[in-house]
Structures are given as C-alpha cells and as structure tokens.
Scaffold this active site. Structure first.
Site, short mmCIF file in Angstrom:
data_model
loop_
_atom_site.label_atom_id
_atom_site.label_comp_id
_atom_site.label_asym_id
_atom_site.label_seq_id
_atom_site.Cartn_x
_atom_site.Cartn_y
_atom_site.Cartn_z
N ALA A 14 0.84 -1.21 0.00
CA ALA A 14 0.00 0.00 0.00
C ALA A 14 0.87 1.25 0.00
CB ALA A 14 -0.96 -0.02 1.18
N GLU A 22 11.27 6.60 -0.51
CA GLU A 22 11.57 5.94 -1.79
C GLU A 22 12.35 6.89 -2.68
OE1 GLU A 22 7.92 4.43 -3.46
OE2 GLU A 22 7.48 3.20 -1.71
N HIS A 53 8.41 -0.69 -5.48
CA HIS A 53 7.10 -0.07 -5.77
C HIS A 53 6.60 -0.51 -7.15
CE1 HIS A 53 4.43 3.59 -4.60
NE2 HIS A 53 3.74 2.74 -5.34
N LEU A 54 6.43 -1.83 -7.27
CA LEU A 54 6.06 -2.41 -8.57
C LEU A 54 4.59 -2.80 -8.66
CD1 LEU A 54 9.04 -4.86 -9.33
CD2 LEU A 54 8.64 -2.55 -10.22
N GLY A 55 3.80 -2.49 -7.62
CA GLY A 55 2.41 -2.97 -7.59
C GLY A 55 1.65 -2.68 -8.87
N ALA A 56 1.83 -1.49 -9.41
CA ALA A 56 1.06 -1.07 -10.59
C ALA A 56 1.84 -1.28 -11.87
CB ALA A 56 0.68 0.40 -10.46
N1 LIG Z 1 2.03 -0.59 -4.66
C1 LIG Z 1 1.41 0.09 -5.61
O1 LIG Z 1 1.93 0.28 -6.69
C2 LIG Z 1 0.04 0.60 -5.37
C3 LIG Z 1 -0.38 0.93 -4.11
N2 LIG Z 1 -1.63 1.39 -3.91
C4 LIG Z 1 -2.01 1.76 -2.56
O2 LIG Z 1 -3.04 0.90 -2.12
C5 LIG Z 1 -3.96 1.69 -1.38
C6 LIG Z 1 -5.29 1.00 -1.34
O3 LIG Z 1 -5.86 1.00 -2.62
P1 LIG Z 1 -7.40 0.66 -2.83
O4 LIG Z 1 -7.74 -0.64 -2.21
O5 LIG Z 1 -7.67 0.85 -4.26
O6 LIG Z 1 -8.08 1.82 -2.00
P2 LIG Z 1 -9.59 1.85 -1.47
O7 LIG Z 1 -9.88 3.27 -1.17
O8 LIG Z 1 -10.48 1.10 -2.40
O9 LIG Z 1 -9.52 1.03 -0.11
C7 LIG Z 1 -8.92 1.50 1.05
C8 LIG Z 1 -9.68 0.93 2.22
O10 LIG Z 1 -9.03 1.38 3.40
C9 LIG Z 1 -10.05 1.62 4.37
N3 LIG Z 1 -9.54 2.51 5.40
C10 LIG Z 1 -9.30 3.85 5.33
N4 LIG Z 1 -8.81 4.29 6.50
C11 LIG Z 1 -8.74 3.21 7.32
C12 LIG Z 1 -8.29 3.02 8.65
N5 LIG Z 1 -7.82 4.05 9.37
N6 LIG Z 1 -8.34 1.78 9.18
C13 LIG Z 1 -8.79 0.74 8.45
N7 LIG Z 1 -9.25 0.85 7.18
C14 LIG Z 1 -9.21 2.08 6.63
C15 LIG Z 1 -11.20 2.23 3.58
O11 LIG Z 1 -12.42 2.05 4.27
C16 LIG Z 1 -11.15 1.41 2.29
O12 LIG Z 1 -12.02 0.30 2.35
C17 LIG Z 1 -3.96 3.04 -2.11
O13 LIG Z 1 -4.41 4.10 -1.30
C18 LIG Z 1 -2.52 3.20 -2.50
O14 LIG Z 1 -1.82 3.92 -1.52
C19 LIG Z 1 -2.55 1.48 -4.92
C20 LIG Z 1 -2.19 1.16 -6.19
C21 LIG Z 1 -0.84 0.76 -6.53
O1 LIG Z 2 3.02 3.43 -10.70
C1 LIG Z 2 2.77 4.22 -9.81
O2 LIG Z 2 2.63 5.42 -9.96
C2 LIG Z 2 2.54 3.68 -8.44
C3 LIG Z 2 1.13 3.25 -8.30
C4 LIG Z 2 0.59 3.58 -6.99
O3 LIG Z 2 1.25 3.52 -5.99
C5 LIG Z 2 -0.81 4.00 -6.90
O4 LIG Z 2 -1.51 3.94 -7.95
O5 LIG Z 2 -1.24 4.39 -5.81
#
Ligand SMILES: NC(=O)C1=CN([C@@H]2O[C@H](COP(=O)(O)OP(=O)(O)OC[C@H]3O[C@@H](n4cnc5c(N)ncnc54)[C@H](O)[C@@H]3O)[C@@H](O)[C@H]2O)C=CC1
Ligand SMILES: O=C(O)CCC(=O)C(=O)O
Length: 317
Positions: free
Chosen positions: A230, A260, A278-281
């Site tokens: 996340a 990062e 940071h390869l998730g996406a």
């Molecule tokens: N590694 C990567 O490349 C990527 C990382 N991410 C990260 O993943 C995160 C999650 O993505 P999604 O699932 O799409 O977001 P989302 O908004 O669909 O889900 C987040 C969940 O967290 C819950 N939440 C918020 N505050 C909370 C708290 N204090 N305690 C417990 N639950 C809480 C919300 O109710 C929601 O259900 C993004 O915000 C982003 O930072 C997203 C895409 C790519």
């Molecule tokens: O490829 C990126 O920009 C990272 C994706 C990501 O962390 C996000 O979509 O929240």
C-alpha cells in the site's frame, strides 16, 4: 490562442501519451522540485504518477493550472486541499491498477512463505539447500487484511481460492460487504493476534500513518509474515525492523517504503524480507489503463467537461 500546455512529470504508457498529440506536451523530472516548478510556470495540466509531489509550492508555481491527473490510485503525493483552494481539479484512476496490486500481493505472500528469493540466491551461489527452505502451506492458515477496499477485496477473493481463512479490519466497511468477499470483520488487535499473514491495503493518511507499530507487532505470532503493497509509513519501519531482528515475526514482503527510492533501507539486510521497488502497478495493462484514464481526465478538464475520477469540486474556469 496556442495549444494547451500539458506537463508530464512521471513516465506514462506510450498508449496514453498518444492521446496528447494535439497538445503542447512537455516532459520533466517531477521528482526534482526546481524542474517541476519551472515546467509548471505556464502549464494548463499536469500528469503524474507516484514520483512527483504536488504540494502547495508546486501549485503556487502554476498559476494557469486547471488539473492534476494522477495515473494511479494513491493521492498522498498531492495536496488536494491546496489544489482545491487554488481552483485546480485533482483526478485519479481509482480502479486502473488494483488488480495488478492484488496479484503482486499474492505473489509476495507465496514468495515469502516458500523462501523463493533466498533459495534462488543460494542456488545461484552454488548451494543446493533444500532443508533450509522448508515452507508452510497456505491452506488452513489465516490472512488478516487491513483495509478491505478495492485491492483488499481482490486479495481476499484470491487468497480464499487457496483455502485460507480471511479476517479483515476496516471500520468503514459493512459486514455484508466483507462477507461477500469471504472475510470476517474483526478488530485490529484480534487480526494481529490471529493471522499468519497480515497484508496492508490502506491509503496513507494522518489516520493510517504508523497504524501498524510497535504495539501491534507485539501482538503478532512468531510465524506471522507482514505484506505491505500500500504505502510506506503505514507500517512503522523501525518497529518492523526491531520485530524482525528479535524474530518476533517470521518475515515481511514490502513493495513500498517510508522513503523511496529505498535503496539504503536497513530492512533490505534481512534474509526474511522480500522487497520490490514499488512495482504494484507496474504491469503493461495497469499502466495502459491508468495512463489512458488520466489523459481522458486532462482532455475533459481542458474542454470544460465533467472529469471522471475527480476527487474535488472546483468552480469551472
Ligand atoms: N504498490 C502500488 O503500486 C500501489 C499501491 N496502492 C495503494 O493501495 C492503497 C489501497 O488501494 P485501494 O484498495 O484501491 O483503495 P480503497 O480506497 O479502495 O480502499 C482503502 C480501504 O481502506 C479503508 N480505510 C481507510 N482508512 C482506514 C483506517 N484508518 N483503518 C482501516 N481501514 C481504513 C477504507 O475504508 C477502504 O475500504 C492506495 O491508497 C494506494 O496507496 C494502490 C495502487 C498501486
Ligand atoms: O506506478 C505508480 O505510480 C505507483 C502506483 C501507486 O502507488 C498508486 O496507484 O497508488
């Protein structure tokens, strides 16, 4: 009137860039604030991923800016309140890459529990070590999902197919939605105490920073493995390092870090840590979707149309 000026501050998919052909497109290294501020001086739109920080200073350097479009999900690198005050639309692509993140998470769970990375390293170094890398089956073990939103739900559905028990902590999700994903909602302390795997899927906000810290890690089983795809900082890295050093948990798999690029992270010294940059996406499909959605948001904003994915409301200009 010349063509609208669009600044691309992070690498975007070619398919997305092709949709900007009729604009004056300038590329800049968004991670360098000076370069970013200079590029924004007369920009109408800004396209970013996670590498560019759009803070109050960046917005002040961009008097003509109408939209910041984020090709991805997380908006922790954008000061949305400051953008709203400045009348700048902020939009993201909230579903574009969530499947890719969920799939990487499943990969990290398996890599971690089956010692794939250290076994690969040992073999490449001439050591055929089998007993050292005995793992554990996933079936029958419990995974705790912290944040049952888009990614957390996809992870729950996929790990359920491995016959794992799923518990989840998310105070904003109703029980019926959790049940539909095969998960039982529990408190964070119970989740930490019951789970062999804890996987984090939260946005980084003031509320979630350090949510998994020293106290929570002390509740964990010695067999617990922590996965974070996340954001860095939601898991306190210094508390995590201490828990790994004292072998109070079995391991961690990390795609994201407090700072990062994380090339100097002390966590990288542990054999029990699997790390990715940071390869998730970072899949072709996710990058196409994220880039195309962000470009569509820019095109809509610059033609005065409603912007899909807008997270704030600003008066039309
Ligand atoms: N590694 C990567 O490349 C990527 C990382 N991410 C990260 O993943 C995160 C999650 O993505 P999604 O699932 O799409 O977001 P989302 O908004 O669909 O889900 C987040 C969940 O967290 C819950 N939440 C918020 N505050 C909370 C708290 N204090 N305690 C417990 N639950 C809480 C919300 O109710 C929601 O259900 C993004 O915000 C982003 O930072 C997203 C895409 C790519
Ligand atoms: O490829 C990126 O920009 C990272 C994706 C990501 O962390 C996000 O979509 O929240």
């Amino acid at each position: 009137m010349g063509k609208p000026k669009v600044v691309v501050a992070d690498p975007l998919a070619e398919s997305a860039l092709a949709g900007l052909g009729d604009y004056d497109v300038r590329h800049c290294a968004g991670k360098d604030p000076e370069a970013l501020h200079a590029a924004l001086r007369d920009a109408d739109a800004l396209l970013i991923r996670s590498g560019t920080r759009v803070d109050r200073e960046a917005l002040a350097a961009a008097p003509e800016l109408r939209i910041v479009a984020r090709a991805g999900v997380g908006l922790d690198n954008v000061d949305v309140a400051a953008a709203t005050e400045a009348g700048v639309i902020v939009a993201n692509a909230p579903l574009s890459n969530v499947l890719s993140v969920a799939e990487l998470t499943v990969g990290l769970v398996i890599a971690s529990v089956r010692h794939i990375v250290p076994a690969n390293t040992a073999l490449r170094n001439g050591r055929w070590e089998r007993a050292a890398f005995t793992g554990t089956e996933l079936a029958g073990s419990t995974v705790g999902i912290v944040g049952l939103g888009h990614v957390g739900t996809l992870v729950a559905e996929r790990l359920a197919a491995f016959d794992m028990r799923i518990v989840a902590y998310d105070p904003y999700v109703p029980q019926a939605r959790a049940a539909a994903a095969g998960a039982q909602l529990v408190g964070l302390d119970e989740l930490m105490a019951r789970s062999e795997f804890v996987t984090v899927h939260l946005p980084r906000t003031p509320e979630t920073l350090g949510l998994i810290g020293e106290r929570e890690l002390r509740l964990a089983r010695p067999t617990m493995r922590l996965i974070n795809t996340a954001r860095g900082g939601i898991v306190d890295e210094s508390a995590l390092e201490t828990a790994l050093k004292e072998q109070r948990i079995a391991g961690a798999a990390l795609d994201v870090f407090e700072v990062e690029p994380a090339v100097d992270s002390p966590l990288l010294a542990y054999d029990t840590v699997v790390a990715t940059p940071h390869l998730g996406a970072s899949t072709a499909q996710a990058q196409d979707r994220a880039g195309l959605e962000a470009v569509a948001a820019v095109r809509a904003a610059l033609s005065g149309e409603p912007v899909a994915g807008a997270v704030n409301r600003v008066p039309a200009r």
